[in-house]
Design a protein around this motif. Structure first.
Motif, mmCIF file in Angstrom:
data_model
loop_
_atom_site.group_PDB
_atom_site.id
_atom_site.type_symbol
_atom_site.label_atom_id
_atom_site.label_comp_id
_atom_site.label_asym_id
_atom_site.label_seq_id
_atom_site.Cartn_x
_atom_site.Cartn_y
_atom_site.Cartn_z
ATOM 1 N N ALA A 8 0.841 -1.193 0.000
ATOM 2 C CA ALA A 8 0.000 0.000 0.000
ATOM 3 C C ALA A 8 0.879 1.248 0.000
ATOM 4 O O ALA A 8 1.883 1.313 0.719
ATOM 5 N N VAL A 9 0.508 2.228 -0.781
ATOM 6 C CA VAL A 9 1.283 3.468 -0.915
ATOM 7 C C VAL A 9 0.725 4.512 0.033
ATOM 8 O O VAL A 9 -0.474 4.802 0.033
ATOM 9 N N ILE A 10 1.600 5.100 0.881
ATOM 10 C CA ILE A 10 1.129 6.109 1.830
ATOM 11 C C ILE A 10 1.572 7.519 1.439
ATOM 12 O O ILE A 10 1.046 8.494 1.957
ATOM 13 N N ASP A 11 2.535 7.614 0.516
ATOM 14 C CA ASP A 11 2.966 8.939 0.062
ATOM 15 C C ASP A 11 3.619 8.795 -1.303
ATOM 16 O O ASP A 11 4.370 7.840 -1.541
ATOM 17 N N THR A 12 3.339 9.743 -2.200
ATOM 18 C CA THR A 12 3.901 9.691 -3.544
ATOM 19 C C THR A 12 3.741 11.045 -4.217
ATOM 20 O O THR A 12 2.896 11.857 -3.805
ATOM 21 N N ASN A 13 4.535 11.310 -5.240
ATOM 22 C CA ASN A 13 4.312 12.503 -6.059
ATOM 23 C C ASN A 13 3.607 12.150 -7.356
ATOM 24 O O ASN A 13 3.530 12.950 -8.280
ATOM 25 N N GLY A 14 3.071 10.915 -7.417
ATOM 26 C CA GLY A 14 2.201 10.509 -8.506
ATOM 27 C C GLY A 14 0.767 10.499 -8.025
ATOM 28 O O GLY A 14 0.421 11.138 -7.023
ATOM 29 N N VAL A 15 -0.090 9.758 -8.712
ATOM 30 C CA VAL A 15 -1.504 9.663 -8.344
ATOM 31 C C VAL A 15 -1.829 8.216 -7.978
ATOM 32 O O VAL A 15 -1.686 7.309 -8.811
ATOM 33 N N VAL A 16 -2.258 7.998 -6.726
ATOM 34 C CA VAL A 16 -2.599 6.653 -6.260
ATOM 35 C C VAL A 16 -3.958 6.250 -6.820
ATOM 36 O O VAL A 16 -4.917 7.027 -6.781
ATOM 37 N N GLN A 17 -4.039 5.023 -7.320
ATOM 38 C CA GLN A 17 -5.284 4.515 -7.877
ATOM 39 C C GLN A 17 -6.146 3.871 -6.790
ATOM 40 O O GLN A 17 -5.759 3.793 -5.625
ATOM 41 N N GLU A 18 -7.330 3.410 -7.164
ATOM 42 C CA GLU A 18 -8.310 2.921 -6.203
ATOM 43 C C GLU A 18 -7.816 1.754 -5.359
ATOM 44 O O GLU A 18 -8.207 1.617 -4.192
ATOM 45 N N ASP A 19 -6.951 0.922 -5.919
ATOM 46 C CA ASP A 19 -6.492 -0.241 -5.148
ATOM 47 C C ASP A 19 -5.505 0.145 -4.056
ATOM 48 O O ASP A 19 -5.162 -0.675 -3.195
ATOM 49 N N GLY A 20 -5.036 1.393 -4.057
ATOM 50 C CA GLY A 20 -4.128 1.869 -3.027
ATOM 51 C C GLY A 20 -2.687 1.436 -3.209
ATOM 52 O O GLY A 20 -1.795 1.852 -2.460
ATOM 53 N N LYS A 21 -2.426 0.607 -4.230
ATOM 54 C CA LYS A 21 -1.082 0.085 -4.460
ATOM 55 C C LYS A 21 -0.496 0.496 -5.816
ATOM 56 O O LYS A 21 0.693 0.309 -6.048
ATOM 57 N N THR A 22 -1.343 1.022 -6.661
ATOM 58 C CA THR A 22 -0.907 1.399 -8.016
ATOM 59 C C THR A 22 -0.772 2.911 -8.115
ATOM 60 O O THR A 22 -1.643 3.646 -7.651
ATOM 61 N N VAL A 23 0.328 3.357 -8.707
ATOM 62 C CA VAL A 23 0.590 4.789 -8.859
ATOM 63 C C VAL A 23 0.808 5.113 -10.328
ATOM 64 O O VAL A 23 1.482 4.371 -11.044
ATOM 65 N N VAL A 24 0.237 6.244 -10.752
ATOM 66 C CA VAL A 24 0.423 6.725 -12.124
ATOM 67 C C VAL A 24 1.147 8.053 -12.078
ATOM 68 O O VAL A 24 0.734 8.971 -11.365
ATOM 69 N N TRP A 25 2.232 8.134 -12.830
ATOM 70 C CA TRP A 25 2.930 9.408 -13.029
ATOM 71 C C TRP A 25 2.625 9.862 -14.448
ATOM 72 O O TRP A 25 3.009 9.199 -15.418
ATOM 73 N N ASP A 26 1.902 10.955 -14.555
ATOM 74 C CA ASP A 26 1.433 11.446 -15.852
ATOM 75 C C ASP A 26 2.077 12.801 -16.129
ATOM 76 O O ASP A 26 1.855 13.766 -15.405
ATOM 77 N N GLY A 27 2.874 12.855 -17.178
ATOM 78 C CA GLY A 27 3.588 14.082 -17.506
ATOM 79 C C GLY A 27 2.702 15.252 -17.845
ATOM 80 O O GLY A 27 3.135 16.409 -17.802
ATOM 81 N N LYS A 28 1.441 14.986 -18.173
ATOM 82 C CA LYS A 28 0.533 16.073 -18.551
ATOM 83 C C LYS A 28 -0.416 16.462 -17.431
ATOM 84 O O LYS A 28 -1.223 17.367 -17.591
#
Length: 361
Positions: free
Chosen positions: A180-200
Motif C-alpha cells: 500500500a502506498v502512503i505517500d507519492t508525487n504521482g496519483v494513487v489509484q483505487e487499489d491503493g497500491k498502483t501509482v500513475v505518473w502522468d507528464g501532462k
C-alpha cells in the motif's frame, strides 16, 4: 561531465535510444507490475509520428531490423513494430514487453541509456535523473540532447518536427506495487497500491524524480555515500551514489540543491555533498577530484646538464604525497651535483604521478 556528441554514423540502436530516452514522439506509456519477491512484468509503448519515423530511420533499416535490435538489446523481451493512429496522427508504435525475475532486471529496464538511478525496497521506490554537477550542470536528458544535436546535424526540418512532437507528447508510467502506498508525487489509484505518473497532469509536482513510500520514513540512520570517502582525492571521474534507509529528500553539491541519489562528477575541484532524507537525517562527504600531475621545475625530461641543478616540485590540487630520486625520498629544492643518471618520480595525493629522467655530466 558531458557525454560526447555522437557521430552521424551511429548505430541503429543508438539512434533509437537517443530519441526514445528523451521521450520524443506522441506517446511513451509504461506499465510495470512488481511482486513481493521482486519479480514482475514490464510493458512499454513508444509512439512516434510516421513522418518523423521515416525521416529519422530512412536508410537505416526496416521494421524487422528495429524489432530485432530491441530484442537483442533486451534479452528475453518481445518487441513489435506496428502502424497506428494517435489523436488523428499516423504513427509507428514500438512495443516492448518482458518479465523480470528480480529488482536488478527492473533497474536495467528503467535505466534508459544510463540516464536514471532507481532504488526500491519494502519502504520506498525512487527513480531520479543522474545529475552532473559543476560548471554548466546538467542531467542525463541534457547529455542526450547533446547527442541528438550530433545525430540531427543541420536538418532544420527534422529539428522543427522534433520540437513540435515534444510539445505535444504524452508521457505516462504506471507501477503496481505489492504494498500500500502512503505517500507519492504521482496519483494513487483505487487499489491503493498502483501509482500513475502522468507528464501532462498539472496536479502533480514538477519534480524530475518519481517516488512512492510504503511505510513511515522514521529511521534515524543517516544516508551513506558509495563511491567516495571524506578527505580522499581522486584522479578520475567519480560516481557518488547515496544509499538511504529512508526515502531521500534531496542532496546539495557545494550548496546547489538536486533531487537525485546519483551524481556523476568529473570536473576538477573540491566538493562537499550533503544528503538529507525525509526524516531530516543528513550526512556530509568532502572530497577532491584532481587529474593534474604535479609540476616539476629546474629539470626537463631526457636533458643533460653540465652543472648542478636544483629540483623543485609542487602540486596545487590535492598536494604532494611522495617524491623519490633514484628510489630515495627527497624534498622539493634538492640540489643535485654528482655526475650520473637520475630518475625523479613525484606523486600527488590523488595518485597522479610524473617521472623526469635527466643526467649530470
Amino acid at each position: 561531465m558531458k557525454i560526447a556528441k555522437v557521430k552521424k554514423e551511429v548505430s541503429l540502436f543508438l539512434v533509437l535510444a537517443l530519441f526514445f530516452a528523451v521521450l520524443t514522439g506522441c506517446t511513451d506509456i509504461s506499465t510495470i507490475r512488481i511482486q513481493e519477491d521482486g519479480s514482475g512484468s514490464y510493458a512499454e509503448t513508444f509512439s512516434v509520428s510516421k513522418k518523423l519515423w521515416d525521416m529519422v530511420y530512412a536508410g537505416l533499416g526496416n521494421d524487422d531490423m528495429v524489432k530485432q535490435t530491441l530484442e537483442d538489446a533486451y534479452p528475453g523481451a518481445t518487441a513489435t513494430v506496428e502502424d497506428g493512429v494517435v489523436e488523428g496522427v499516423e504513427t509507428k508504435n514500438l512495443k516492448l514487453a518482458m518479465d523480470f525475475t528480480g529488482i536488478e532486471g527492473l533497474q536495467t529496464l528503467l535505466n534508459s541509456m544510463g540516464m536514471y538511478s532507481m532504488q526500491y525496497n519494502e519502504k520506498y521506490f525512487s527513480r531520479s535523473m543522474i545529475v552532473t554537477p559543476g560548471d554548466g550542470a546538467s542531467d542525463g536528458a541534457d547529455s542526450m540532447f547533446d547527442g541528438l544535436e550530433g545525430v540531427l546535424g543541420e536538418n532544420e526540418e527534422l529539428l522543427n518536427l522534433l520540437t513540435d512532437e515534444m510539445k505535444n507528447m504524452e508521457v505516462r508510467m504506471t507501477i503496481a506495487f505489492p504494498y500500500a502506498v502512503i505517500d507519492t508525487n504521482g496519483v494513487v489509484q483505487e487499489d491503493g497500491k498502483t501509482v500513475v505518473w502522468d507528464g501532462k497532469q498539472e496536479s502533480q509536482d514538477s519534480s524530475p524524480r518519481m517516488y512512492a513510500s510504503f511505510a513511515k520514513q522514521d529511521s534515524k540512520q543517516a544516508p551513506k555515500f558509495d563511491g567516495v570517502k571524506s578527505g580522499k582525492s581522486y584522479n578520475t571521474a567519480v560516481a557518488v551514489k547515496v544509499v538511504s534507509d529512508n526515502l531521500l529528500d534531496y542532496v546539495t553539491v557545494d550548496g546547489e540543491k538536486y533531487e537525485s541519489d546519483y551524481l556523476a562528477i568529473s570536473e576538477e575541484g573540491e566538493y562537499q555533498v550533503v544528503a538529507v532524507d525525509k526524516n531530516k537525517n543528513q550526512s556530509t562527504v568532502k572530497f577532491r577530484v584532481d587529474m593534474t600531475k604535479p609540476q616539476v621545475k629546474g629539470i626537463k625530461n631526457n636533458k643533460t646538464y653540465k652543472k648542478a641543478v636544483v629540483v623543485k616540485f609542487s602540486d596545487k590540487g590535492s598536494g604532494m604525497k611522495k617524491a623519490t630520486l633514484n628510489g630515495k625520498k627527497v624534498s622539493s629544492g634538492v640540489k643535485v651535483s654528482k655526475k650520473g643518471s637520475y630518475t625523479l618520480k613525484v606523486t600527488d595525493r590523488a595518485g597522479n604521478s610524473k617521472t623526469v629522467k635527466f643526467k649530470i655530466s
